[in-house]
Design a protein around this motif. Sequence first.
Motif, PDB file in Angstrom:
ATOM      1  N   UNK A  15      36.634  43.703  27.945  1.00 30.46           N
ATOM      2  CA  UNK A  15      37.260  43.490  29.286  1.00 30.46           C
ATOM      3  C   UNK A  15      35.708  43.288  30.483  1.00 30.46           C
ATOM      4  N   UNK A  16      34.722  44.566  30.337  1.00 26.82           N
ATOM      5  CA  UNK A  16      34.352  44.702  31.670  1.00 26.82           C
ATOM      6  C   UNK A  16      32.870  43.956  31.040  1.00 26.82           C
ATOM      7  N   UNK A  17      32.803  43.263  30.217  1.00 27.26           N
ATOM      8  CA  UNK A  17      31.290  42.922  28.951  1.00 27.26           C
ATOM      9  C   UNK A  17      31.644  41.235  29.704  1.00 27.26           C
ATOM     10  N   UNK A  18      32.791  40.745  29.787  1.00 28.76           N
ATOM     11  CA  UNK A  18      33.510  39.435  29.790  1.00 28.76           C
ATOM     12  C   UNK A  18      34.217  39.136  30.884  1.00 28.76           C
ATOM     13  N   UNK A  19      33.426  39.577  32.447  1.00 26.98           N
ATOM     14  CA  UNK A  19      34.553  38.854  33.294  1.00 26.98           C
ATOM     15  C   UNK A  19      34.134  37.482  33.427  1.00 26.98           C
ATOM     16  N   UNK A  20      33.310  37.456  34.049  1.00 30.67           N
ATOM     17  CA  UNK A  20      33.218  35.905  33.891  1.00 30.67           C
ATOM     18  C   UNK A  20      33.983  35.063  33.032  1.00 30.67           C
ATOM     19  N   UNK A  21      33.651  34.917  31.779  1.00 31.20           N
ATOM     20  CA  UNK A  21      34.848  34.192  30.580  1.00 31.20           C
ATOM     21  C   UNK A  21      36.163  34.456  30.731  1.00 31.20           C
ATOM     22  N   UNK A  22      37.117  35.693  30.969  1.00 34.83           N
ATOM     23  CA  UNK A  22      37.873  35.775  31.094  1.00 34.83           C
ATOM     24  C   UNK A  22      38.615  35.461  32.537  1.00 34.83           C
ATOM     25  N   UNK A  23      37.566  35.090  33.765  1.00 33.05           N
ATOM     26  CA  UNK A  23      38.609  35.253  34.631  1.00 33.05           C
ATOM     27  C   UNK A  23      38.891  36.487  35.146  1.00 33.05           C
ATOM     28  N   UNK A  25      38.269  40.269  37.396  1.00 30.64           N
ATOM     29  CA  UNK A  25      36.936  41.260  38.382  1.00 30.64           C
ATOM     30  C   UNK A  25      37.056  42.723  38.034  1.00 30.64           C
ATOM     31  N   UNK A  26      36.249  43.469  37.874  1.00 36.44           N
ATOM     32  CA  UNK A  26      36.082  44.924  37.690  1.00 36.44           C
ATOM     33  C   UNK A  26      36.665  45.360  38.523  1.00 36.44           C
ATOM     34  N   UNK A  27      37.376  45.108  39.855  1.00 33.56           N
ATOM     35  CA  UNK A  27      38.329  45.620  40.504  1.00 33.56           C
ATOM     36  C   UNK A  27      39.505  45.493  39.780  1.00 33.56           C
ATOM     37  N   UNK A  28      39.695  44.659  39.016  1.00 31.16           N
ATOM     38  CA  UNK A  28      40.956  44.441  37.997  1.00 31.16           C
ATOM     39  C   UNK A  28      40.628  45.204  37.319  1.00 31.16           C
ATOM     40  N   UNK A  29      40.260  45.121  37.102  1.00 23.60           N
ATOM     41  CA  UNK A  29      40.036  46.016  35.375  1.00 23.60           C
ATOM     42  C   UNK A  29      40.439  47.165  35.471  1.00 23.60           C
ATOM     43  N   UNK A  30      39.472  48.186  36.961  1.00 23.35           N
ATOM     44  CA  UNK A  30      40.310  49.530  37.220  1.00 23.35           C
ATOM     45  C   UNK A  30      40.996  49.476  38.317  1.00 23.35           C
ATOM     46  N   UNK A  31      41.839  48.744  38.490  1.00 24.18           N
ATOM     47  CA  UNK A  31      43.057  48.552  39.745  1.00 24.18           C
ATOM     48  C   UNK A  31      44.237  48.687  38.318  1.00 24.18           C
ATOM     49  N   UNK A  32      44.346  47.950  37.482  1.00 21.04           N
ATOM     50  CA  UNK A  32      45.265  47.421  36.740  1.00 21.04           C
ATOM     51  C   UNK A  32      45.226  47.673  35.036  1.00 21.04           C
ATOM     52  N   UNK A  33      43.957  48.025  34.530  1.00 16.94           N
ATOM     53  CA  UNK A  33      44.260  47.334  33.105  1.00 16.94           C
ATOM     54  C   UNK A  33      43.681  49.120  31.979  1.00 16.94           C
ATOM     55  N   UNK A  34      43.056  49.430  33.066  1.00 16.82           N
ATOM     56  CA  UNK A  34      42.961  51.226  33.263  1.00 16.82           C
ATOM     57  C   UNK A  34      43.707  52.406  33.500  1.00 16.82           C
ATOM     58  N   UNK A  35      45.192  51.728  33.925  1.00 21.41           N
ATOM     59  CA  UNK A  35      46.030  52.571  34.155  1.00 21.41           C
ATOM     60  C   UNK A  35      47.073  52.476  33.110  1.00 21.41           C
TER      61      UNK A  35
END
Length: 448
Positions: A15-23, A25-35
């Motif tokens: 997800x972190x390496x394909x933010x543009x393709x997956x639409x 953001x890094x903030x969303x990954x930190x806030x939701x996915x990594x939790x």
Amino acid sequence: MDSLNEAFEQAVRYCEENTEKLNISIIAIETWIKKLTPYKFEGSKVYLLIDNDFARNVIIGHYKEILETAFENVLGFPVQIELLIRSQENENEKAPAEAAANEQFGNLTFENFVKGKSNELAYAFSTAVAGNIDSNGTVNTNQTFNPLFIYGDSGLGKTHLMKAIENEVKKKNQNIKIIYTTGENFLNELIEAIQSKNTTEFHNKYRGADFLLIDDIQFIAGKETVQQEFFHTFNDLYNARKQIVLTSDIAPSKINLLEDRIRSRFSLGVQVDIQPPDFETRMAIVKRKAELVGLQLGDNIARLIAEKIKTNIRQLEGTVNKMKGLTEFTNETPSMAMAQKVVKEIMIENQPQEITVDRIINEVAMVFKITPEDIRSTNRSKNISKARKVAIYLLKEVKGMTYLDIGSELNKNHSTMTIHYQSIADEMQKNKDFRHVIEDLEKNLKNN
């Protein structure tokens, strides 16, 4: 796949390496996915734990399909994500993930680290550090190796060596206080300690360590408070002859926005780099990984993988993991056709993003804490004007656009583009910190 925890980590990295393709953001990954916490894997369903219904609804509504795409790319077959609420009634829900993490890191030893010309010095220094335990089981640090600083690109085995040191020391004496963390976690813990007014506990934890291992120490660069805290922690441990081991993706001398007093501390011990593995080492890595996951690979298949994937150990291991997943899901035996398909997918996944005008402007806007629309606007405030000039410089340097095209893109008179470009070039010559910022931007655009 060694564990669901490993699959989850790779999915997050995807997800972190394909933010543009997956639409996303890094903030969303930190806030939701990594939790999220990996729980269990049954059939084609991946169960993840989340704290409450609100977070669960957000992830289902916005990120479930992204997670399924990421897991499919990691495992090699489609999965269905199921989100469970972590409940007090079942306090053991987190245990499987924690056990998987411990099992994964417990498997990172010197015995299963594949040595080659590209990493033999880093391996030698790491084993020397891990051997600094005397016959009584106490730390006997050789200051020649203190600190040990290992640097090199992502995916070359730095974390493996760090965890191998930890596991070896624990094997010799379980009572030795050894702390492994990352630069990011060190920062986050410090922030939490400051907010809760409990910095004493933070100090006692880190300054009381016998071995302090920090991965990705470059993360503290540019952050004044955390650099100050790390400086004093380093001094206390070093003066007490406690062992410090650090890793970074680049040499200490090239870490931008790092205080000179910290950089000088890094030079007290040994600095050693890890290079991409040669063909023989790549072959050995593929065979060793296949052996660990119980995958029977012929020499011709291992050779194909090693020939195609040349610079990243994680990609080699990811290819083997993906083939293992396919064999379990399809009941097929490994074949050249399967290997070619998986290698192609891995290489496509890791292709650098296209350097577009929008991407350059977005990156600049993020650094200057403004919006892309500000850069394209007529606003002449000092910060926005500076960001606009940096964008002009990067559009010329990184994308190779003409001044006429840049002016047209930004709706500006192209005759001023040369002046703005030169103003940034001149400032880079005079201001070392500013030059480092621009170099970081260029590196990020070219390497991601």
